[in-house]
Design a protein around this motif. Structure first.
Motif, PDB file in Angstrom:
ATOM      1  N   ASP A 157       0.956  -1.211   0.175  1.00 47.36           N
ATOM      2  CA  ASP A 157       0.011   0.077   0.032  1.00 47.36           C
ATOM      3  C   ASP A 157       0.843   1.281  -0.043  1.00 47.36           C
ATOM      4  OD1 ASP A 157      -2.604  -1.417   0.347  1.00 47.36           O
ATOM      5  OD2 ASP A 157      -1.565  -2.279   2.088  1.00 47.36           O
ATOM      6  N   VAL A 158       0.219   2.370   0.156  1.00 47.06           N
ATOM      7  CA  VAL A 158       0.815   3.663   0.085  1.00 47.06           C
ATOM      8  C   VAL A 158       0.990   4.338   1.239  1.00 47.06           C
ATOM      9  CG1 VAL A 158       0.503   4.257  -2.473  1.00 47.06           C
ATOM     10  CG2 VAL A 158      -1.135   4.870  -0.833  1.00 47.06           C
ATOM     11  N   PRO A 159       1.670   5.212   1.599  1.00 46.84           N
ATOM     12  CA  PRO A 159       1.846   5.595   2.942  1.00 46.84           C
ATOM     13  C   PRO A 159       0.486   6.036   3.680  1.00 46.84           C
ATOM     14  CG  PRO A 159       3.646   6.799   1.327  1.00 46.84           C
ATOM     15  CD  PRO A 159       2.516   6.010   0.471  1.00 46.84           C
ATOM     16  N   SER A 160       0.647   6.079   5.020  1.00 47.24           N
ATOM     17  CA  SER A 160      -0.534   5.959   5.643  1.00 47.24           C
ATOM     18  C   SER A 160      -1.276   7.265   5.486  1.00 47.24           C
ATOM     19  CB  SER A 160       0.068   5.769   7.310  1.00 47.24           C
ATOM     20  OG  SER A 160       1.035   6.790   7.821  1.00 47.24           O
TER      21      SER A 160
ATOM     22  N   GLY B 134      13.189  -4.094 -11.197  1.00 45.75           N
ATOM     23  CA  GLY B 134      14.313  -3.595 -11.788  1.00 45.75           C
ATOM     24  C   GLY B 134      13.927  -2.169 -11.974  1.00 45.75           C
ATOM     25  N   GLY B 135      15.267  -1.130 -12.219  1.00 47.29           N
ATOM     26  CA  GLY B 135      15.024   0.118 -12.555  1.00 47.29           C
ATOM     27  C   GLY B 135      15.960   1.011 -11.866  1.00 47.29           C
ATOM     28  N   VAL B 136      15.865   2.112 -11.821  1.00 49.67           N
ATOM     29  CA  VAL B 136      16.712   3.147 -11.167  1.00 49.67           C
ATOM     30  C   VAL B 136      16.101   3.363  -9.725  1.00 49.67           C
ATOM     31  CG1 VAL B 136      17.847   5.490 -11.166  1.00 49.67           C
ATOM     32  CG2 VAL B 136      17.439   4.205 -13.198  1.00 49.67           C
ATOM     33  N   TYR B 137      16.950   3.376  -8.590  1.00 48.93           N
ATOM     34  CA  TYR B 137      16.554   3.520  -7.432  1.00 48.93           C
ATOM     35  C   TYR B 137      17.467   4.520  -6.720  1.00 48.93           C
ATOM     36  CZ  TYR B 137      13.376  -0.694  -7.418  1.00 48.93           C
ATOM     37  OH  TYR B 137      12.544  -1.308  -7.633  1.00 48.93           O
ATOM     38  N   ALA B 138      16.647   5.381  -5.868  1.00 52.38           N
ATOM     39  CA  ALA B 138      17.822   6.302  -4.834  1.00 52.38           C
ATOM     40  C   ALA B 138      17.844   5.313  -3.603  1.00 52.38           C
ATOM     41  CB  ALA B 138      17.178   7.742  -4.541  1.00 52.38           C
ATOM     42  N   VAL B 139      18.987   5.089  -3.294  1.00 56.64           N
ATOM     43  CA  VAL B 139      19.399   4.157  -2.042  1.00 56.64           C
ATOM     44  C   VAL B 139      19.869   4.755  -1.136  1.00 56.64           C
ATOM     45  CG1 VAL B 139      20.411   1.918  -1.108  1.00 56.64           C
ATOM     46  CG2 VAL B 139      19.581   2.221  -3.641  1.00 56.64           C
ATOM     47  N   PHE B 140      19.142   4.906   0.256  1.00 53.38           N
ATOM     48  CA  PHE B 140      19.510   5.686   1.766  1.00 53.38           C
ATOM     49  C   PHE B 140      19.789   5.003   2.330  1.00 53.38           C
ATOM     50  CE2 PHE B 140      16.281   8.249  -0.929  1.00 53.38           C
ATOM     51  CZ  PHE B 140      16.902   9.437  -0.702  1.00 53.38           C
ATOM     52  N   THR B 141      20.995   5.130   3.018  1.00 54.62           N
ATOM     53  CA  THR B 141      21.837   4.263   3.984  1.00 54.62           C
ATOM     54  C   THR B 141      21.179   4.666   5.491  1.00 54.62           C
ATOM     55  OG1 THR B 141      23.178   3.358   2.538  1.00 54.62           O
ATOM     56  CG2 THR B 141      23.694   2.997   4.835  1.00 54.62           C
ATOM     57  N   VAL B 142      20.685   4.061   6.329  1.00 54.12           N
ATOM     58  CA  VAL B 142      20.168   4.649   7.598  1.00 54.12           C
ATOM     59  C   VAL B 142      20.918   3.840   8.586  1.00 54.12           C
ATOM     60  CG1 VAL B 142      18.235   4.876   9.033  1.00 54.12           C
ATOM     61  CG2 VAL B 142      17.876   5.351   6.697  1.00 54.12           C
ATOM     62  N   CYS B 143      21.746   4.173   9.488  1.00 51.06           N
ATOM     63  CA  CYS B 143      22.475   3.517  10.508  1.00 51.06           C
ATOM     64  C   CYS B 143      21.821   4.013  11.910  1.00 51.06           C
ATOM     65  CB  CYS B 143      23.999   4.067  10.522  1.00 51.06           C
ATOM     66  SG  CYS B 143      24.698   3.804   8.905  1.00 51.06           S
ATOM     67  N   GLY B 144      21.694   2.884  12.398  1.00 52.07           N
ATOM     68  CA  GLY B 144      21.074   3.036  13.885  1.00 52.07           C
ATOM     69  C   GLY B 144      19.775   2.465  14.055  1.00 52.07           C
ATOM     70  N   SER B 145      18.921   2.683  15.236  1.00 56.14           N
ATOM     71  CA  SER B 145      17.615   1.834  15.381  1.00 56.14           C
ATOM     72  C   SER B 145      16.627   2.036  14.352  1.00 56.14           C
ATOM     73  CB  SER B 145      16.946   2.802  16.682  1.00 56.14           C
ATOM     74  OG  SER B 145      15.840   2.077  16.758  1.00 56.14           O
ATOM     75  N   TYR B 146      15.584   0.954  14.333  1.00 61.85           N
ATOM     76  CA  TYR B 146      14.835   1.052  13.223  1.00 61.85           C
ATOM     77  C   TYR B 146      13.615   2.159  13.767  1.00 61.85           C
ATOM     78  CZ  TYR B 146      16.393  -3.584  11.897  1.00 61.85           C
ATOM     79  OH  TYR B 146      17.224  -4.735  11.276  1.00 61.85           O
ATOM     80  N   LYS B 147      13.940   2.657  14.877  1.00 59.70           N
ATOM     81  CA  LYS B 147      13.004   3.724  15.403  1.00 59.70           C
ATOM     82  C   LYS B 147      13.032   4.754  14.593  1.00 59.70           C
ATOM     83  CE  LYS B 147      12.346   1.930  19.916  1.00 59.70           C
ATOM     84  NZ  LYS B 147      12.915   1.983  21.504  1.00 59.70           N
ATOM     85  N   GLN B 148      14.186   4.982  13.940  1.00 60.93           N
ATOM     86  CA  GLN B 148      14.742   6.272  13.015  1.00 60.93           C
ATOM     87  C   GLN B 148      13.908   6.316  11.499  1.00 60.93           C
ATOM     88  OE1 GLN B 148      18.625   7.712  13.479  1.00 60.93           O
ATOM     89  NE2 GLN B 148      19.192   5.633  13.496  1.00 60.93           N
ATOM     90  N   LEU B 149      13.579   5.254  11.267  1.00 58.97           N
ATOM     91  CA  LEU B 149      12.969   4.896   9.887  1.00 58.97           C
ATOM     92  C   LEU B 149      11.752   6.167   9.627  1.00 58.97           C
ATOM     93  CD1 LEU B 149      13.200   1.278   9.386  1.00 58.97           C
ATOM     94  CD2 LEU B 149      14.695   2.939   8.228  1.00 58.97           C
ATOM     95  N   PRO B 150      10.794   6.041  10.336  1.00 57.40           N
ATOM     96  CA  PRO B 150       9.777   7.276  10.313  1.00 57.40           C
ATOM     97  C   PRO B 150      10.385   8.632   9.700  1.00 57.40           C
ATOM     98  CG  PRO B 150       8.931   6.085  11.888  1.00 57.40           C
ATOM     99  CD  PRO B 150      10.297   5.473  11.741  1.00 57.40           C
ATOM    100  N   ASP B 151      11.619   8.988  10.733  1.00 54.55           N
ATOM    101  CA  ASP B 151      12.340  10.329  10.283  1.00 54.55           C
ATOM    102  C   ASP B 151      12.739  10.144   9.077  1.00 54.55           C
ATOM    103  OD1 ASP B 151      11.183  11.399  12.783  1.00 54.55           O
ATOM    104  OD2 ASP B 151      12.987  10.793  13.794  1.00 54.55           O
ATOM    105  N   ALA B 152      13.363   8.865   8.820  1.00 49.56           N
ATOM    106  CA  ALA B 152      14.138   8.840   7.280  1.00 49.56           C
ATOM    107  C   ALA B 152      13.443   8.941   6.135  1.00 49.56           C
ATOM    108  CB  ALA B 152      14.876   7.418   7.451  1.00 49.56           C
ATOM    109  N   TYR B 153      11.919   8.536   6.380  1.00 51.34           N
ATOM    110  CA  TYR B 153      11.240   8.545   5.291  1.00 51.34           C
ATOM    111  C   TYR B 153      10.694  10.086   5.061  1.00 51.34           C
ATOM    112  CZ  TYR B 153      10.796   3.741   4.185  1.00 51.34           C
ATOM    113  OH  TYR B 153      11.070   2.500   3.503  1.00 51.34           O
TER     114      TYR B 153
END
Length: 329
Positions: free
Chosen positions: A227-230, A263-282
């Motif tokens: 699905d798409v974002p909440s 397949g295709g072109v992707y922007a790949v972001f490397t997030v280091c640290g807790s999974y709790k940071q992922l909402p802020d990463a998005y």
């Protein structure tokens, strides 16, 4: 007795005989007796035989959304009679197949309205509506406002923020071209209801694939959401999946499906640290990076790749790659 939900198949467990059993024959309140027996997952789960055809149908819908989807064709894909197919799909997905197709189409249209410069005609074609007028009518009925108003409405996808407002510092990013690859997946049951829902899903998936002689050092670990974002999809309707690369070409069985990551072109972001940071990463990706880059989000699926796990390293040393499909503006 409080009713529990099986973390494998989602079945309600309202009596003791519904609970699975551990190796010592004690009851396991996380899994039902169909999915978990004597400390091991069974080959097939609930709706067991039903989960496989429903997964196949969902995969087909996702990859053919721009085409005319005939309900009789879906029943044939599932190898289930037309009458039973409707009943089974509703019991597994909590939506009729028609409701599911319409929701996915309209939510994808909403996402494109707010993240691309595509015209309404182009969006209608890409999400399976024959004309922009048909899309506009369905869109207004579903969201309560016309597509043009929705496009200009300020949301978390349309309102840029400054870097310091993202809740996370600068995230390393590189642009990669990927070949398609296949993964084996299982659904995360009730992710918003159970704090350990993802852990339970990983335990189930790894328990299954280890029987087949994998994983190994070349195995990739991923997750995705259909699905798409909440801010568009209601949380209770969002379906998350954990998966591993299918190096041994496993087949769909029971609650385990097979999906091709495009397949295709992707922007790949490397997030280091807790999974709790992922909402802020998005937040950083959608509301800062995309607005300040030469790219806009593409039409493929967003997914995450986990380069290590909490079982191996401390929380602050976790490494997650977030893959965002992109095209030049």
């Amino acid at each position: 007795m409080e009713e529990c939900i099986c973390q494998s198949c989602g079945m309600a467990m309202a009596a003791l005989e519904h609970f699975g059993t551990n190796r010592d024959r004690s009851l396991n309140k996380d899994y039902c007796s169909y999915c978990y027996q004597n400390g091991e997952f069974t080959e097939e789960s609930t709706s067991y035989s039903y989960l496989k055809p429903v997964n196949q149908v969902i995969d087909y819908i996702q990859t053919n959304l721009q085409e005319k989807v005939e309900l009789t064709d879906l029943a044939n894909i599932a190898h289930i009679s037309h009458f039973h197919f409707h009943r089974i799909f509703k019991s597994v997905m909590n939506e009729t197949v028609g409701e599911y197709i319409q929701r996915i189409r309209l939510e994808r249209a909403a996402f494109k309205l707010q993240t691309t410069n595509l015209t309404l005609v182009q969006i209608a074609e890409q999400v399976g509506y024959q004309t922009q007028f048909a899309l506009s009518k369905a869109f207004k009925k579903y969201f309560g406002i016309p597509p043009t108003s929705y496009r200009s409405m300020p949301t978390d996808l349309t309102t840029p923020v400054k870097r310091r407002e993202c809740g996370i510092s600068d995230i390393p990013c590189d642009i990669r071209k990927l070949d398609p690859f296949e993964v084996v997946y299982t659904q995360v049951i009730s992710p918003y209801q159970y704090a350990d829902a993802f852990t339970q899903a990983w335990d189930k998936l790894l328990g299954y694939v280890k029987k087949e002689g994998i994983p190994d050092e070349n195995t990739g670990y991923f997750s995705f959401c259909r699905d798409v974002p909440s801010i568009i999809s209601s949380p209770e309707l969002q379906r998350f999946y954990v998966c591993i690369s299918n190096s041994d070409h496993l087949k769909s069985t029971g609650s385990f499906g097979v999906q091709t990551i495009e397949g295709g072109v992707y922007a790949v972001f490397t997030v280091c640290g807790s999974y709790k940071q992922l909402p802020d990463a998005y937040t950083y990706i959608y509301r800062y990076w995309l607005f300040n880059s030469e790219y806009q989000i593409g039409d493929s699926m967003v997914f995450e790749k986990y380069l290590n796990s909490p079982d191996e390293v401390e929380e602050e040393k976790l490494i997650t790659e977030v893959y965002i499909p992109v095209i030049k503006k």
